[in-house]
Motif scaffolding. Structure first.
Motif, PDB file in Angstrom:
ATOM      1  N   VAL A  36       0.818  -1.224   0.000  1.00  0.00           N
ATOM      2  CA  VAL A  36       0.000   0.000   0.000  1.00  0.00           C
ATOM      3  C   VAL A  36       0.848   1.270   0.000  1.00  0.00           C
ATOM      4  O   VAL A  36       0.357   2.343   0.324  1.00  0.00           O
ATOM      5  CB  VAL A  36      -0.953   0.012   1.216  1.00  0.00           C
ATOM      6  N   ARG A  37       2.112   1.156  -0.383  1.00  0.00           N
ATOM      7  CA  ARG A  37       3.021   2.297  -0.284  1.00  0.00           C
ATOM      8  C   ARG A  37       2.573   3.460  -1.168  1.00  0.00           C
ATOM      9  O   ARG A  37       2.537   4.602  -0.731  1.00  0.00           O
ATOM     10  CB  ARG A  37       4.436   1.877  -0.646  1.00  0.00           C
ATOM     11  N   GLN A  38       2.222   3.206  -2.401  1.00  0.00           N
ATOM     12  CA  GLN A  38       1.830   4.300  -3.294  1.00  0.00           C
ATOM     13  C   GLN A  38       0.544   4.965  -2.837  1.00  0.00           C
ATOM     14  O   GLN A  38       0.402   6.181  -2.915  1.00  0.00           O
ATOM     15  CB  GLN A  38       1.699   3.802  -4.728  1.00  0.00           C
ATOM     16  N   THR A  39      -0.391   4.173  -2.335  1.00  0.00           N
ATOM     17  CA  THR A  39      -1.631   4.755  -1.815  1.00  0.00           C
ATOM     18  C   THR A  39      -1.349   5.599  -0.585  1.00  0.00           C
ATOM     19  O   THR A  39      -1.888   6.695  -0.438  1.00  0.00           O
ATOM     20  CB  THR A  39      -2.630   3.632  -1.470  1.00  0.00           C
ATOM     21  N   GLY A  40      -0.497   5.123   0.297  1.00  0.00           N
ATOM     22  CA  GLY A  40      -0.162   5.867   1.506  1.00  0.00           C
ATOM     23  C   GLY A  40       0.571   7.156   1.213  1.00  0.00           C
ATOM     24  O   GLY A  40       0.277   8.201   1.795  1.00  0.00           O
ATOM     25  N   VAL A  41       1.541   7.107   0.303  1.00  0.00           N
ATOM     26  CA  VAL A  41       2.275   8.314  -0.065  1.00  0.00           C
ATOM     27  C   VAL A  41       1.339   9.312  -0.736  1.00  0.00           C
ATOM     28  O   VAL A  41       1.403  10.514  -0.481  1.00  0.00           O
ATOM     29  CB  VAL A  41       3.482   7.969  -0.969  1.00  0.00           C
ATOM     30  N   GLY A  42       0.451   8.823  -1.583  1.00  0.00           N
ATOM     31  CA  GLY A  42      -0.522   9.709  -2.232  1.00  0.00           C
ATOM     32  C   GLY A  42      -1.461  10.343  -1.232  1.00  0.00           C
ATOM     33  O   GLY A  42      -1.802  11.527  -1.348  1.00  0.00           O
ATOM     34  N   LEU A  43      -1.885   9.584  -0.232  1.00  0.00           N
ATOM     35  CA  LEU A  43      -2.772  10.124   0.794  1.00  0.00           C
ATOM     36  C   LEU A  43      -2.066  11.185   1.626  1.00  0.00           C
ATOM     37  O   LEU A  43      -2.641  12.237   1.929  1.00  0.00           O
ATOM     38  CB  LEU A  43      -3.288   8.998   1.688  1.00  0.00           C
ATOM     39  N   CYS A  44      -0.821  10.934   1.978  1.00  0.00           N
ATOM     40  CA  CYS A  44      -0.052  11.936   2.731  1.00  0.00           C
ATOM     41  C   CYS A  44       0.175  13.188   1.906  1.00  0.00           C
ATOM     42  O   CYS A  44       0.081  14.307   2.418  1.00  0.00           O
ATOM     43  CB  CYS A  44       1.282  11.348   3.181  1.00  0.00           C
ATOM     44  N   SER A  45       0.457  13.016   0.628  1.00  0.00           N
ATOM     45  CA  SER A  45       0.671  14.164  -0.253  1.00  0.00           C
ATOM     46  C   SER A  45      -0.606  14.979  -0.394  1.00  0.00           C
ATOM     47  O   SER A  45      -0.583  16.212  -0.335  1.00  0.00           O
ATOM     48  CB  SER A  45       1.141  13.686  -1.620  1.00  0.00           C
ATOM     49  N   MET A  46      -1.727  14.288  -0.572  1.00  0.00           N
ATOM     50  CA  MET A  46      -2.998  14.993  -0.705  1.00  0.00           C
ATOM     51  C   MET A  46      -3.349  15.737   0.579  1.00  0.00           C
ATOM     52  O   MET A  46      -3.794  16.887   0.547  1.00  0.00           O
ATOM     53  CB  MET A  46      -4.114  14.008  -1.048  1.00  0.00           C
ATOM     54  N   SER A  47      -3.122  15.104   1.726  1.00  0.00           N
ATOM     55  CA  SER A  47      -3.410  15.752   3.001  1.00  0.00           C
ATOM     56  C   SER A  47      -2.561  16.998   3.194  1.00  0.00           C
ATOM     57  O   SER A  47      -3.041  18.031   3.671  1.00  0.00           O
ATOM     58  CB  SER A  47      -3.172  14.786   4.152  1.00  0.00           C
ATOM     59  N   ALA A  48      -1.292  16.921   2.824  1.00  0.00           N
ATOM     60  CA  ALA A  48      -0.407  18.079   2.964  1.00  0.00           C
ATOM     61  C   ALA A  48      -0.846  19.218   2.052  1.00  0.00           C
ATOM     62  O   ALA A  48      -0.823  20.389   2.438  1.00  0.00           O
ATOM     63  CB  ALA A  48       1.031  17.674   2.656  1.00  0.00           C
ATOM     64  N   ARG A  49      -1.262  18.891   0.849  1.00  0.00           N
ATOM     65  CA  ARG A  49      -1.689  19.938  -0.089  1.00  0.00           C
ATOM     66  C   ARG A  49      -3.012  20.568   0.339  1.00  0.00           C
ATOM     67  O   ARG A  49      -3.190  21.779   0.246  1.00  0.00           O
ATOM     68  CB  ARG A  49      -1.776  19.376  -1.496  1.00  0.00           C
ATOM     69  N   VAL A  50      -3.937  19.756   0.822  1.00  0.00           N
ATOM     70  CA  VAL A  50      -5.214  20.300   1.306  1.00  0.00           C
ATOM     71  C   VAL A  50      -4.989  21.184   2.522  1.00  0.00           C
ATOM     72  O   VAL A  50      -5.581  22.261   2.647  1.00  0.00           O
ATOM     73  CB  VAL A  50      -6.209  19.151   1.612  1.00  0.00           C
ATOM     74  N   ALA A  51      -4.104  20.761   3.416  1.00  0.00           N
ATOM     75  CA  ALA A  51      -3.789  21.580   4.589  1.00  0.00           C
ATOM     76  C   ALA A  51      -3.141  22.892   4.174  1.00  0.00           C
ATOM     77  O   ALA A  51      -3.410  23.943   4.771  1.00  0.00           O
ATOM     78  CB  ALA A  51      -2.877  20.814   5.535  1.00  0.00           C
ATOM     79  N   GLY A  52      -2.302  22.861   3.148  1.00  0.00           N
ATOM     80  CA  GLY A  52      -1.690  24.083   2.650  1.00  0.00           C
ATOM     81  C   GLY A  52      -2.689  25.036   2.035  1.00  0.00           C
ATOM     82  O   GLY A  52      -2.514  26.256   2.071  1.00  0.00           O
ATOM     83  N   ILE A  53      -3.748  24.501   1.476  1.00  0.00           N
ATOM     84  CA  ILE A  53      -4.802  25.340   0.899  1.00  0.00           C
ATOM     85  C   ILE A  53      -5.692  25.909   1.986  1.00  0.00           C
ATOM     86  O   ILE A  53      -6.094  27.070   1.943  1.00  0.00           O
ATOM     87  CB  ILE A  53      -5.625  24.520  -0.117  1.00  0.00           C
ATOM     88  N   ILE A  54      -6.000  25.120   2.998  1.00  0.00           N
ATOM     89  CA  ILE A  54      -6.945  25.537   4.032  1.00  0.00           C
ATOM     90  C   ILE A  54      -6.317  26.463   5.069  1.00  0.00           C
ATOM     91  O   ILE A  54      -7.006  27.308   5.646  1.00  0.00           O
ATOM     92  CB  ILE A  54      -7.555  24.289   4.705  1.00  0.00           C
ATOM     93  N   ALA A  55      -5.023  26.330   5.315  1.00  0.00           N
ATOM     94  CA  ALA A  55      -4.361  27.103   6.379  1.00  0.00           C
ATOM     95  C   ALA A  55      -4.561  28.619   6.247  1.00  0.00           C
ATOM     96  O   ALA A  55      -4.900  29.274   7.241  1.00  0.00           O
ATOM     97  CB  ALA A  55      -2.886  26.758   6.444  1.00  0.00           C
ATOM     98  N   PRO A  56      -4.384  29.222   5.082  1.00  0.00           N
ATOM     99  CA  PRO A  56      -4.628  30.670   5.002  1.00  0.00           C
ATOM    100  C   PRO A  56      -6.100  31.043   5.225  1.00  0.00           C
ATOM    101  O   PRO A  56      -6.408  32.127   5.710  1.00  0.00           O
ATOM    102  CB  PRO A  56      -4.201  31.046   3.582  1.00  0.00           C
ATOM    103  N   LEU A  57      -6.993  30.118   4.883  1.00  0.00           N
ATOM    104  CA  LEU A  57      -8.413  30.401   5.080  1.00  0.00           C
ATOM    105  C   LEU A  57      -8.792  30.357   6.555  1.00  0.00           C
ATOM    106  O   LEU A  57      -9.684  31.087   6.998  1.00  0.00           O
ATOM    107  CB  LEU A  57      -9.257  29.414   4.278  1.00  0.00           C
ATOM    108  N   ILE A  58      -8.132  29.496   7.323  1.00  0.00           N
ATOM    109  CA  ILE A  58      -8.389  29.444   8.762  1.00  0.00           C
ATOM    110  C   ILE A  58      -7.957  30.745   9.417  1.00  0.00           C
ATOM    111  O   ILE A  58      -8.583  31.224  10.357  1.00  0.00           O
ATOM    112  CB  ILE A  58      -7.682  28.225   9.384  1.00  0.00           C
ATOM    113  N   ARG A  59      -6.921  31.331   8.896  1.00  0.00           N
ATOM    114  CA  ARG A  59      -6.444  32.626   9.419  1.00  0.00           C
ATOM    115  C   ARG A  59      -7.519  33.693   9.281  1.00  0.00           C
ATOM    116  O   ARG A  59      -7.616  34.602  10.097  1.00  0.00           O
ATOM    117  CB  ARG A  59      -5.169  33.027   8.668  1.00  0.00           C
TER     118      ARG A  59
END
Length: 97
Positions: A36-59
């Motif tokens: 499940v390595r590719q799925t896990g890496v993809g999930l971590c990458s997606m989570s990091a990108r979504v967090a990067g998008i949402i962080a300025p909005l939380i501000r």
């Protein structure tokens, strides 16, 4: 009030954010089994990108109440740490002395 200090702290913050983003690829590749390595890496990458998008909005929630962004950014790591108790490796084991 102190533009030099603000600029230095902003640069340090951007550096650490970039470092943690690239570290997530290395750590997640070592964390997941091969099946499940590719799925896990993809999930971590997606989570990091979504967090990067949402962080300025939380501000922006600062306009409703000054403590909301601090509560969101402060509670997220606490919830993540508490969810680690549910992992199979740590469930039902005592803490090391």
């Amino acid at each position: 009030d102190q533009p030099v200090v603000t600029t230095v702290l902003a640069i340090i913050g951007k550096f650490t954010a970039s470092a943690s983003f690239s570290t997530s690829y290395i750590y997640s590749a070592e964390l997941f089994p091969t099946v499940v390595r590719q799925t896990g890496v993809g999930l971590c990458s997606m989570s990091a990108r979504v967090a990067g998008i949402i962080a300025p909005l939380i501000r922006l929630l600062d306009q409703y109440h000054r403590a909301i962004p601090m509560a969101v950014f402060g509670s997220a790591p606490v919830v993540g740490g508490l969810l680690c108790v549910l992992l199979p490796e740590t469930r039902g084991t005592d803490l090391a002395d």
